[in-house]
Motif scaffolding. Structure first.
Motif, PDB file in Angstrom:
ATOM      1  N   LYS A 251       7.858   6.993  -1.393  1.00 50.18           N
ATOM      2  CA  LYS A 251       8.644   8.033  -2.062  1.00 50.18           C
ATOM      3  C   LYS A 251       8.413   7.995  -3.568  1.00 50.18           C
ATOM      4  O   LYS A 251       8.204   9.037  -4.208  1.00 50.18           O
ATOM      5  CB  LYS A 251      10.133   7.840  -1.765  1.00 50.18           C
ATOM      6  N   LYS A 252       8.449   6.791  -4.127  1.00 53.27           N
ATOM      7  CA  LYS A 252       8.216   6.636  -5.558  1.00 53.27           C
ATOM      8  C   LYS A 252       6.826   7.118  -5.942  1.00 53.27           C
ATOM      9  O   LYS A 252       6.643   7.798  -6.963  1.00 53.27           O
ATOM     10  CB  LYS A 252       8.401   5.164  -5.935  1.00 53.27           C
ATOM     11  N   MET A 253       5.850   6.820  -5.111  1.00 54.10           N
ATOM     12  CA  MET A 253       4.467   7.220  -5.378  1.00 54.10           C
ATOM     13  C   MET A 253       4.330   8.739  -5.368  1.00 54.10           C
ATOM     14  O   MET A 253       3.667   9.329  -6.243  1.00 54.10           O
ATOM     15  CB  MET A 253       3.537   6.603  -4.329  1.00 54.10           C
ATOM     16  N   ILE A 254       4.940   9.401  -4.407  1.00 55.17           N
ATOM     17  CA  ILE A 254       4.852  10.865  -4.302  1.00 55.17           C
ATOM     18  C   ILE A 254       5.413  11.524  -5.556  1.00 55.17           C
ATOM     19  O   ILE A 254       4.833  12.469  -6.099  1.00 55.17           O
ATOM     20  CB  ILE A 254       5.587  11.360  -3.047  1.00 55.17           C
ATOM     21  N   VAL A 255       6.552  11.009  -6.029  1.00 52.52           N
ATOM     22  CA  VAL A 255       7.172  11.582  -7.232  1.00 52.52           C
ATOM     23  C   VAL A 255       6.325  11.288  -8.463  1.00 52.52           C
ATOM     24  O   VAL A 255       6.084  12.176  -9.293  1.00 52.52           O
ATOM     25  CB  VAL A 255       8.608  11.044  -7.405  1.00 52.52           C
ATOM     26  N   GLU A 256       5.854  10.049  -8.591  1.00 58.12           N
ATOM     27  CA  GLU A 256       5.043   9.676  -9.758  1.00 58.12           C
ATOM     28  C   GLU A 256       3.736  10.453  -9.816  1.00 58.12           C
ATOM     29  O   GLU A 256       3.233  10.735 -10.908  1.00 58.12           O
ATOM     30  CB  GLU A 256       4.746   8.169  -9.723  1.00 58.12           C
ATOM     31  N   GLU A 257       3.182  10.796  -8.657  1.00 57.82           N
ATOM     32  CA  GLU A 257       1.925  11.546  -8.621  1.00 57.82           C
ATOM     33  C   GLU A 257       2.152  13.050  -8.650  1.00 57.82           C
ATOM     34  O   GLU A 257       1.285  13.840  -8.300  1.00 57.82           O
ATOM     35  CB  GLU A 257       1.107  11.148  -7.392  1.00 57.82           C
ATOM     36  N   ASN A 258       3.363  13.451  -9.063  1.00 57.88           N
ATOM     37  CA  ASN A 258       3.661  14.867  -9.342  1.00 57.88           C
ATOM     38  C   ASN A 258       3.721  15.721  -8.072  1.00 57.88           C
ATOM     39  O   ASN A 258       3.268  16.874  -8.067  1.00 57.88           O
ATOM     40  CB  ASN A 258       2.640  15.439 -10.318  1.00 57.88           C
TER      41      ASN A 258
END
Length: 610
Positions: free
Chosen positions: A192-199
């Protein structure tokens, strides 16, 4: 390196191209390790060509997904810097410099590996983005090749691919990508954190807003993915900062959408309101309460038209659009379980929006929202009834702490307030499930300051629940009655007398022998009763004075409130038992000041709200 990170993607690519050209030129001019430098020059030239392809792609694709490009370009910049340093050393002709400059074949093997890695990264990103920009889709579910930069973390490459498809792909690709991102978001917090960080949030919001040919399906996929991400304050804040709240409210207010779409969007509102106070404020600013109440009210209120057929609020509102009329008819013909699920999600969203929010509580009381919640409590069961009870409890909490809302929402002549109180009392008296009884009891307690002294009917069921076999229900009844008898309640004396007249003291004394929590709450109520009506025979017969003296010597007396109340209560009881009225004792200035403030705050007795 830090300066490069702050630049735009086109400038970053341009600067990297210049660096690769510089490496190529220096490598071609090498005086030592000419064969090795020749290989470096070819790699640099190949890199330069691929970077130029990326620049052309960025010029022709306004929606280009930049995150993987930026990450790869920054890594390439570091590799080219190493190549530049090595090429410079090979260009030096001074004999002394050659002696003191140590270069080995191993350095070139390491550099070749770095540059080959960057070539592999560029090839991968060009393939993904070029196809996504118009080359027939990126092949979701078919090509799971990994760029070297993500070899230790394959999920990163897949997230990049799906976000690229979501942002640049065809409608079919966008739908599938949204579904895949939603699935990833269910796996673990890191994804989830990765999806948000990668826009990944902006293209999901865009899909939710636009929908496309498969509008309903795409909106559901986007809303579901966002809901799966929105279980953390930081991630919810990302949705808010991407201007997501107006988009969500706009979709929720669209009368042309199916109930299944609205269910997914209402669920998204619920998740965001549950985890972030800022989101709740933004939803209040966009007045999300209105569409939620409208959807909850669908088929809740009905009346007979002239033809004798039931007429709902949605029909009365009506539209001139044949499309909207067709959609309204589709909603009426929807399966009952779908209608129920929509109401559940709307009630849940209202519950979290109302929590700790006077603004949203004010908005819902200005509509027919309070009456709608009361009707659902009356006619519904299960999850929907519980969420409506919890929503009313949140409104009651706002009413307790806000005098203006108390005066406006629970006036004596308010039919919505009367209906709500009637349903709360019915739940307390008739329900056997503590899950429903407890929020109803809490609500009546929170509304204690709105009831006039003649409203003994609201005190009676609370006194009855003191004898409930479930200790949690009995304890909540204690707390609710305490709010009627506490010093902040202007009518505390009248309410205290009512509690005693309803034979509440014996039940209260029994609870003092229950668990520690019930004992503490029971002692607080007993103290208030003693302070308010110390001359009661009920208290004397129950040996309240003895109970308080024993409590004063026990650990429970260390409770901050009891530390202050127990001595006062004992003093009042002793004065009455000695035949001395408190009025005969010197006036307590602080007590008189408190009474005066209470009078000013509450107004005259006959001006009390419901």
């Amino acid at each position: 390196m830090m300066e490069l990170e702050a630049k735009g993607i086109k400038e970053t690519l341009s600067l990297t191209i210049l660096l690769s050209e510089r490496v190529r030129k220096l490598a071609e001019e090498a005086q030592t390790f000419k064969n090795e430098c020749s290989i470096i020059a070819k790699q640099a030239d190949h890199l330069s060509q691929m970077l130029r392809s990326l620049v052309r792609l960025s010029n022709t694709t306004p929606s280009l997904y930049q995150n993987p490009i930026r990450r790869i370009a920054l890594q390439l910049w570091k590799n080219l810097g190493y190549a530049l340093s090595l090429a410079r050393k090979c260009r030096r002709t001074n004999i002394l410099r050659r002696v003191f400059t140590i270069i080995s074949a191993a350095d070139f093997r390491k550099l070749n590996s770095y540059l080959d890695t960057s070539l592999g990264d560029l090839k991968w990103v060009l393939n993904v983005l070029d196809c996504g920009a118009g080359g027939g889709g990126i092949g979701i579910g078919i090509d799971f090749s990994l760029p070297p930069i993500a070899s230790n973390d394959p999920i990163l490459a897949w997230v990049w691919s799906y976000i690229a498809a979501l942002q640049m792909g065809s409608l079919e690709d966008r739908l599938q990508a949204a579904n895949e991102i939603g699935s990833f978001a269910l796996d673990n917090e890191r994804y989830k954190k990765m999806i948000v960080e990668e826009n990944g949030v902006p293209p999901l919001l865009k899909l939710l807003k636009e929908g496309g040919i498969k509008g309903d399906t795409n909106k559901i996929a986007a809303a579901t993915a966002l809901s799966n991400l929105a279980n953390d304050e930081g991630r919810v804040r990302e949705i808010v900062e991407e201007n997501g709240v107006p988009v969500i409210v706009q979709v929720l207010s669209d009368s042309c959408l199916t109930m299944k779409v609205l269910i997914s969007v209402a669920n998204l509102v619920s998740r965001m309101a549950e985890y972030d106070e800022v989101a709740k404020e933004e939803f209040a600013r966009e007045n999300v309460i209105m569409p939620l109440v409208s959807l909850l009210a669908f088929e809740t209120f009905s009346e007979k038209s002239n033809s004798g057929k039931p007429k709902t609020i949605s029909k009365e509102t009506g539209t001139s659009s044949s499309s909207n009329h067709h959609r309204a008819r589709d909603r009426e013909n929807e399966k009952d379980e779908v209608k129920l699920q929509l109401k559940i999600k709307c009630a849940e969203a209202l519950r979290f929006l109302l929590k700790n929010s006077v603004v949203n509580s004010q908005k819902i009381t200005e509509t027919k929202g309070l009456l709608c919640l009361a009707k659902c409590i009356e006619n519904q069961q299960g999850e929907l009834k519980l969420h409506c009870l919890m929503a009313v409890m949140e409104i009651a909490a706002a009413v307790e702490c806000n005098a203006d809302l108390r005066q406006s929402a629970f006036k004596t002549n308010s039919s919505a307030a009367k209906t709500t109180v009637e349903q709360l009392l019915r739940v307390i008296e008739e329900e056997s499930n503590p899950v429903f009884q407890i929020p109803a009891i809490k609500s009546i307690g929170l509304l204690a300051r709105t009831f006039p002294s003649r409203e003994t009917r609201v005190v009676r069921p609370l006194v009855t629940q003191l004898r409930h076999t479930n200790t949690e229900v009995a304890a909540e009844a204690l707390i609710a009655l305490t709010k009627f008898a506490c010093l902040e309640n202007y009518l505390r004396v009248q309410h205290s007398k009512t509690i005693m007249e309803l034979d509440g003291v014996p039940s209260l004394m029994r609870l003092l022998r229950a668990n520690a929590y019930s004992q503490t709450q029971g002692l607080i109520l007993l103290c208030y009763l003693a302070i308010n009506v110390g001359n009661s025979e009920d208290l004397e017969e129950a040996r309240a004075s003895t109970a308080l003296e024993v409590a004063a010597r026990s650990p429970v007396a260390q409770h901050p409130l009891l530390r202050e109340l127990i001595p006062k209560a004992i003093e009042h009881l002793e004065l009455y038992q000695a035949g001395i009225s408190p009025e005969d004792t010197p006036m307590n200035t602080s007590a008189f000041s408190f009474e005066l403030q209470s009078f000013r705050y509450s107004g005259r007795k006959d001006s009390k709200v419901y």
